[in-house]
Scaffold this active site. Structure first.
Site, PDB file in Angstrom:
ATOM      1  N   ASN A  60       0.873  -1.180   0.000  1.00 18.96           N
ATOM      2  CA  ASN A  60       0.000   0.000   0.000  1.00 18.96           C
ATOM      3  C   ASN A  60       0.909   1.229   0.000  1.00 18.96           C
ATOM      4  O   ASN A  60       1.486   1.576   1.017  1.00 18.96           O
ATOM      5  CB  ASN A  60      -0.888  -0.022   1.252  1.00 18.96           C
ATOM      6  CG  ASN A  60      -1.733   1.231   1.377  1.00 18.96           C
ATOM      7  OD1 ASN A  60      -1.776   2.057   0.467  1.00 18.96           O
ATOM      8  ND2 ASN A  60      -2.401   1.380   2.521  1.00 18.96           N
ATOM      9  N   LYS A  93       0.150   4.214  -0.238  1.00 23.14           N
ATOM     10  CA  LYS A  93      -0.468   5.412   0.369  1.00 23.14           C
ATOM     11  C   LYS A  93      -0.231   6.626  -0.550  1.00 23.14           C
ATOM     12  O   LYS A  93      -0.178   6.461  -1.766  1.00 23.14           O
ATOM     13  CB  LYS A  93       0.040   5.613   1.800  1.00 23.14           C
ATOM     14  CG  LYS A  93      -0.137   4.333   2.639  1.00 23.14           C
ATOM     15  CD  LYS A  93       0.085   4.520   4.101  1.00 23.14           C
ATOM     16  CE  LYS A  93      -0.088   3.171   4.808  1.00 23.14           C
ATOM     17  NZ  LYS A  93       0.041   3.272   6.250  1.00 23.14           N
ATOM     18  N   HIS A 114      -9.339   1.160   5.171  1.00 16.13           N
ATOM     19  CA  HIS A 114      -8.020   1.350   5.794  1.00 16.13           C
ATOM     20  C   HIS A 114      -8.167   2.265   7.008  1.00 16.13           C
ATOM     21  O   HIS A 114      -9.003   3.164   7.020  1.00 16.13           O
ATOM     22  CB  HIS A 114      -7.032   1.950   4.784  1.00 16.13           C
ATOM     23  CG  HIS A 114      -5.635   1.911   5.305  1.00 16.13           C
ATOM     24  ND1 HIS A 114      -5.142   2.863   6.165  1.00 16.13           N
ATOM     25  CD2 HIS A 114      -4.649   0.996   5.140  1.00 16.13           C
ATOM     26  CE1 HIS A 114      -3.892   2.536   6.484  1.00 16.13           C
ATOM     27  NE2 HIS A 114      -3.570   1.415   5.879  1.00 16.13           N
ATOM     28  N   GLU A 172      -6.562   4.691   7.916  1.00 13.55           N
ATOM     29  CA  GLU A 172      -6.433   6.127   7.625  1.00 13.55           C
ATOM     30  C   GLU A 172      -7.715   6.688   7.045  1.00 13.55           C
ATOM     31  O   GLU A 172      -7.971   7.891   7.128  1.00 13.55           O
ATOM     32  CB  GLU A 172      -5.219   6.353   6.703  1.00 13.55           C
ATOM     33  CG  GLU A 172      -3.926   6.158   7.491  1.00 13.55           C
ATOM     34  CD  GLU A 172      -2.790   5.512   6.736  1.00 13.55           C
ATOM     35  OE1 GLU A 172      -2.804   5.512   5.494  1.00 13.55           O
ATOM     36  OE2 GLU A 172      -1.871   4.984   7.409  1.00 13.55           O
ATOM     37  N   GLU A 178      -4.944  -4.939  10.689  1.00 11.04           N
ATOM     38  CA  GLU A 178      -3.910  -3.909  10.883  1.00 11.04           C
ATOM     39  C   GLU A 178      -4.160  -3.192  12.201  1.00 11.04           C
ATOM     40  O   GLU A 178      -4.972  -2.257  12.267  1.00 11.04           O
ATOM     41  CB  GLU A 178      -3.967  -2.882   9.737  1.00 11.04           C
ATOM     42  CG  GLU A 178      -3.700  -3.464   8.368  1.00 11.04           C
ATOM     43  CD  GLU A 178      -3.184  -2.405   7.392  1.00 11.04           C
ATOM     44  OE1 GLU A 178      -2.054  -2.559   6.943  1.00 11.04           O
ATOM     45  OE2 GLU A 178      -3.889  -1.425   7.124  1.00 11.04           O
ATOM     46  N   GLY A 193       2.869   2.347  10.698  1.00 14.89           N
ATOM     47  CA  GLY A 193       3.800   3.467  10.516  1.00 14.89           C
ATOM     48  C   GLY A 193       4.547   3.861  11.782  1.00 14.89           C
ATOM     49  O   GLY A 193       5.148   4.928  11.839  1.00 14.89           O
ATOM     50  N   SER A 203       3.870  -2.059  10.231  1.00 16.82           N
ATOM     51  CA  SER A 203       5.323  -2.118  10.384  1.00 16.82           C
ATOM     52  C   SER A 203       5.909  -3.483  10.040  1.00 16.82           C
ATOM     53  O   SER A 203       6.891  -3.915  10.639  1.00 16.82           O
ATOM     54  CB  SER A 203       5.734  -1.678  11.789  1.00 16.82           C
ATOM     55  OG  SER A 203       5.300  -0.336  12.031  1.00 16.82           O
TER      56      SER A 203
HETATM   57  P1  13P Z   1       3.326   0.423   7.564  1.00 11.97           P
HETATM   58  O1  13P Z   1       3.824  -0.857   6.954  1.00 11.97           O
HETATM   59  O2  13P Z   1       4.050   1.638   7.041  1.00 11.97           O
HETATM   60  O3  13P Z   1       3.245   0.353   9.045  1.00 11.97           O
HETATM   61  O4  13P Z   1       1.813   0.617   7.045  1.00 11.97           O
HETATM   62  C1  13P Z   1       0.941  -0.440   7.160  1.00 11.97           C
HETATM   63  C2  13P Z   1      -0.307  -0.099   6.434  1.00 11.97           C
HETATM   64  O5  13P Z   1      -1.048   0.761   6.849  1.00 11.97           O
HETATM   65  C3  13P Z   1      -0.582  -0.817   5.196  1.00 11.97           C
HETATM   66  O6  13P Z   1      -1.873  -0.580   4.757  1.00 11.97           O
END
Ligand code: 13P
Length: 252
Positions: free
Chosen positions: A9, A11, A95, A97, A167, A173, A212
């Site tokens: 992803n 982002k 997601h 976010e 997640e 992140g 992560s």
């Molecule tokens: P990270 O791998 O940067 O922690 O992000 C995970 C994520 O949100 C994937 O959708």
């Protein structure tokens, strides 16, 4: 047997140049990843370009979000049919976010899940608890509620054409990965929860871990019995790291 699925992803990251470089790195190495489905999820404006750059490879294409509507006066939104038109196979829905930063609720996410399937896409349904929810011991309730929002509206069988990504929000992140045991416990709970309604759907469902995940911790996470892949943010932006995660899934 569930084929592992490793999805990147991206982002809201990248440029035409960085994406061309990343795709060239992935193209060079993807054949060495074993029997693993490798997926990339670029920002939507780059989907056409990534479709062209990945053509002739086994890399599948995903979008990061879609509209719950099919067409019409929805300024700024993108319909599932448009994503399909440009070669997407998957689309991420729910997601964290979008849930926690953009305020999308369970009901809208359930509708996006269904809109994806109606357009011929496979939704990757993201679920997971906030840090305060984990600390107050409601992780399982939160995950169950987020899954049930889809099941209660559209039935359990719709999950057979989907992927679920667990997640934990506190791991996204932050560099704080869930331990393999912590992740496995929730993955097993999710599968059991669905199995109570439909064992066959639960057995076939691929459940990714996200938060992560990187080249160093992927093998331990992916070796857990209910972890069938990863949804990778930061580490998917470097071809070498993303391919290493793919290989860790292929070597199990
Ligand atoms: P990270 O791998 O940067 O922690 O992000 C995970 C994520 O949100 C994937 O959708």
């Amino acid at each position: 047997m569930r084929q592992p699925i490793i999805a990147g992803n991206w982002k809201m990251n990248g440029s035409r140049k960085s994406i061309a470089d990343l795709m060239s790195g992935l193209k060079n190495g993807v054949a060495e990843v074993g029997d693993v489905e490798m997926v990339v999820s670029p920002p939507s404006i780059y989907i056409a370009e990534v479709a062209a750059l990945s053509s002739g490879t086994s890399i599948a294409l995903s979008a990061q979000d879609l509209s719950d509507a099919t067409s019409g006066p929805y300024t700024g939104e993108i319909a599932g049919s448009m994503l399909k038109d440009f070669g997407c196979k998957y689309v991420i829905v729910g997601h964290s976010e979008r849930r926690n930063v953009r305020g999308e609720g369970d009901d809208l996410i359930a509708d996006k899940f269904k809109a994806a399937q109606d357009a011929g896409l496979t939704p990757i349904l993201c679920i997971g608890e906030l840090l305060e929810e984990r600390e107050s011991g409601v992780t399982e309730e939160v995950c169950a509620r987020q899954i049930d929002a889809v099941i209660n509206k559209y039935g359990t069988s719709v999950l057979s054409n989907s992927v679920v990504a667990y997640e934990p929000v506190w791991a996204i992140g932050t560099g704080k990965t869930a331990t393999p045991e912590q992740a496995q416990k929730v993955h097993a709970f999710i599968r059991d929860h669905i199995a109570k309604k439909d064992q066959t759907v639960a057995d076939g469902l691929r459940i990714q871990y996200g938060g992560s995940m990187n080249a160093g911790n992927a093998a331990d996470l992916l070796s857990q019995p209910d972890i069938d892949g990863g949804l990778i943010g930061g580490a998917s932006l470097k071809a070498e790291d993303f391919l290493a995660i793919g290989k860790a899934a292929g070597n199990l």
